[in-house]
Motif scaffolding. Sequence first.
Motif, PDB file in Angstrom:
ATOM      1  N   LEU A  72     -13.589  24.005  24.685  1.00 15.19           N
ATOM      2  CA  LEU A  72     -12.108  25.296  24.892  1.00 15.19           C
ATOM      3  C   LEU A  72     -12.687  25.711  25.993  1.00 15.19           C
ATOM      4  O   LEU A  72     -11.104  26.576  26.771  1.00 15.19           O
ATOM      5  N   ARG A  73     -13.687  26.755  25.489  1.00 15.39           N
ATOM      6  CA  ARG A  73     -13.446  27.863  26.466  1.00 15.39           C
ATOM      7  C   ARG A  73     -14.245  27.918  27.973  1.00 15.39           C
ATOM      8  O   ARG A  73     -12.787  28.444  28.487  1.00 15.39           O
ATOM      9  N   ARG A  75     -12.262  24.699  29.745  1.00 19.88           N
ATOM     10  CA  ARG A  75     -10.183  24.768  29.515  1.00 19.88           C
ATOM     11  C   ARG A  75      -9.677  26.094  29.721  1.00 19.88           C
ATOM     12  O   ARG A  75      -8.771  26.265  31.030  1.00 19.88           O
ATOM     13  N   LEU A  76      -9.769  26.838  29.445  1.00 27.50           N
ATOM     14  CA  LEU A  76      -9.092  28.062  29.280  1.00 27.50           C
ATOM     15  C   LEU A  76      -9.409  28.858  30.654  1.00 27.50           C
ATOM     16  O   LEU A  76      -8.777  29.770  31.543  1.00 27.50           O
ATOM     17  N   LEU A  77     -10.729  29.100  30.740  1.00 29.68           N
ATOM     18  CA  LEU A  77     -11.081  29.785  31.564  1.00 29.68           C
ATOM     19  C   LEU A  77     -10.709  28.352  33.242  1.00 29.68           C
ATOM     20  O   LEU A  77     -10.417  28.904  34.643  1.00 29.68           O
ATOM     21  N   ASP A  79      -7.280  27.123  33.064  1.00 29.64           N
ATOM     22  CA  ASP A  79      -6.130  27.797  33.050  1.00 29.64           C
ATOM     23  C   ASP A  79      -6.149  29.109  33.838  1.00 29.64           C
ATOM     24  O   ASP A  79      -5.417  29.771  34.474  1.00 29.64           O
ATOM     25  N   ALA A  80      -6.991  29.688  33.716  1.00 27.63           N
ATOM     26  CA  ALA A  80      -7.139  31.399  34.121  1.00 27.63           C
ATOM     27  C   ALA A  80      -7.097  31.025  35.679  1.00 27.63           C
ATOM     28  O   ALA A  80      -6.762  32.276  36.324  1.00 27.63           O
ATOM     29  N   VAL A  97       1.678  27.613  34.778  1.00 25.34           N
ATOM     30  CA  VAL A  97       0.027  26.887  34.219  1.00 25.34           C
ATOM     31  C   VAL A  97       0.733  25.849  32.944  1.00 25.34           C
ATOM     32  O   VAL A  97       1.252  26.267  31.363  1.00 25.34           O
ATOM     33  N   PRO A  99      -1.447  23.805  30.896  1.00 23.68           N
ATOM     34  CA  PRO A  99      -2.258  23.744  30.417  1.00 23.68           C
ATOM     35  C   PRO A  99      -3.674  22.319  30.524  1.00 23.68           C
ATOM     36  O   PRO A  99      -2.742  21.741  30.371  1.00 23.68           O
ATOM     37  N   ARG A 100      -4.841  22.787  30.456  1.00 22.71           N
ATOM     38  CA  ARG A 100      -4.919  21.521  30.941  1.00 22.71           C
ATOM     39  C   ARG A 100      -5.784  20.707  29.743  1.00 22.71           C
ATOM     40  O   ARG A 100      -6.392  21.709  28.699  1.00 22.71           O
ATOM     41  N   ARG A 101      -5.474  19.441  29.777  1.00 23.19           N
ATOM     42  CA  ARG A 101      -5.926  18.913  28.524  1.00 23.19           C
ATOM     43  C   ARG A 101      -7.421  18.594  28.833  1.00 23.19           C
ATOM     44  O   ARG A 101      -7.647  18.630  29.644  1.00 23.19           O
TER      45      ARG A 101
ATOM     46  N   GLN B  47      -4.543  27.306  24.324  1.00 22.67           N
ATOM     47  CA  GLN B  47      -4.397  27.540  25.428  1.00 22.67           C
ATOM     48  C   GLN B  47      -3.028  28.184  26.287  1.00 22.67           C
ATOM     49  O   GLN B  47      -3.334  29.412  26.910  1.00 22.67           O
ATOM     50  N   TRP B  54      -2.355  36.418  28.478  1.00 22.84           N
ATOM     51  CA  TRP B  54      -2.350  36.924  30.302  1.00 22.84           C
ATOM     52  C   TRP B  54      -1.213  37.586  30.924  1.00 22.84           C
ATOM     53  O   TRP B  54      -1.227  38.332  31.774  1.00 22.84           O
TER      54      TRP B  54
END
Lengths: 263, 206
Positions: A72-73, A75-77, A79-80, A97, A99-101, B47, B54
Amino acid sequence: MNATPASGGPSPHDAQRLDELLADRALWGLDAAETAELERLLAGSADADEGYDLVATTLAAAGASESLPPLLRERLLDDAAEFDFAAARGGSAVTPVTPRRAEWPVYTMLAIAAGLLLSFWMGRPAPSPLDNRQALVASADDLVEVAWAPQDDPSLEELPEEAAYGDVVWSDAAQQGYMRFRGLKANDPAVEQYQLWVFDAERDERYPVDGGVFNIPAGEGEHVVPIRTTLPVTKATLFAITVEKPGGVVVSDRSRLPLLASR
Amino acid sequence: MSEAVLPSVAAGDSDAVERCLDRYGGLVWSLARRYFARPADAEDAVQEAFLSVWENARRFDPSVASETTYVAMIARRRIIDLVRRGKAARRTMTQNDVSRLDAPPPIEELADPGATTFEADGVALLGFEVAEEAQRVRVQLARLSEDQQRVLRLALCEGQSQTQIADLTGWPLGTVKSHARRGLSRLRELLAEETRPVTTKQEADR
């Protein structure tokens, strides 16, 4: 009270309603109508006031103790990397954005598709609960496997030894489990149903998680029933079967409790 | 306390984003897990929650709240919003043991630093920070009526909806709302009356 009316601002009634809405927002969130009402009332208030949110959040965050899953981390990166921080910093609208699944590798998808086609072509039936149970037993590193302990209830048949009533397997990581039953009598779903409760070490023991309502069909032998929890279970410690009215209950009086399994 | 990361996150600093995830990822994940039965749903919620963090990073004001509380507040709002939009099919229960329901809720664990330890740049400062704030809340929470404590714990620590709490306690919905609103209001007042208030802004307001 806690909201600050502007001079010539909201009436006492509006100020009280504003206070209620701010408290409700902090406790449970607001629906669309309430949100619109809050926005209308805030237009007459000098202070949006996040005091309730801060207190509620402090209490809510107090029991937080889990770690972020590594995947998940990642995926969050991702997204960022797509997020427009410049637009957010400027206060302008940020292009959302998506979110990428979790993405499955192409070869995995192809393999699954091929497998589905093959089993369709061969007329292979879907995996049974017993198949799924065996797969979980083979794959879960954190598997909990405990035997049912019979209690005093007319739904139980007499069996020669206590361990013969079956067992429970459960994985906290997979949030998946199965129950095997022997000697639990068939129920008439129009009259009563069985219901599972899962006690979680991370939750107040007074509030076990509902593990689903199920039936035992007539017939000899063993029955395998999947566990369907509707809340996350962090560390399952005890499984309990109760007999309830059709459809199950939200509040069980535990007057009929045929089986228990404790780890 | 470590240096705040949100200003750097707002500036688009990718290293700060990583530090933000290391510092608060577990906290947000824990909050999401209270509301979503399926891990995949909780992951999606995290997410969405971090996107909201952010977006709101530039609004962080250390004079109003700690960074931990601010991140948790933004994330929790987003998670609750997703829940209300039907992203989580939830069902909870309790045992209809009235005598036990009447017992004071177990709030002692809220101040357990061991239960809230997160690694942040190799330092468990978030655990300390959360535990310290939780200790203050625990002390003041215990001053509320038992009914108010119970409703607040169910709503905020267990993530139960108003209807679920009404089912669990057997109280009318209006009573649940009343206990929750009054309890939260009183808790806020008690915290504001402390020598060290929740926010420096509140201190200035006193």
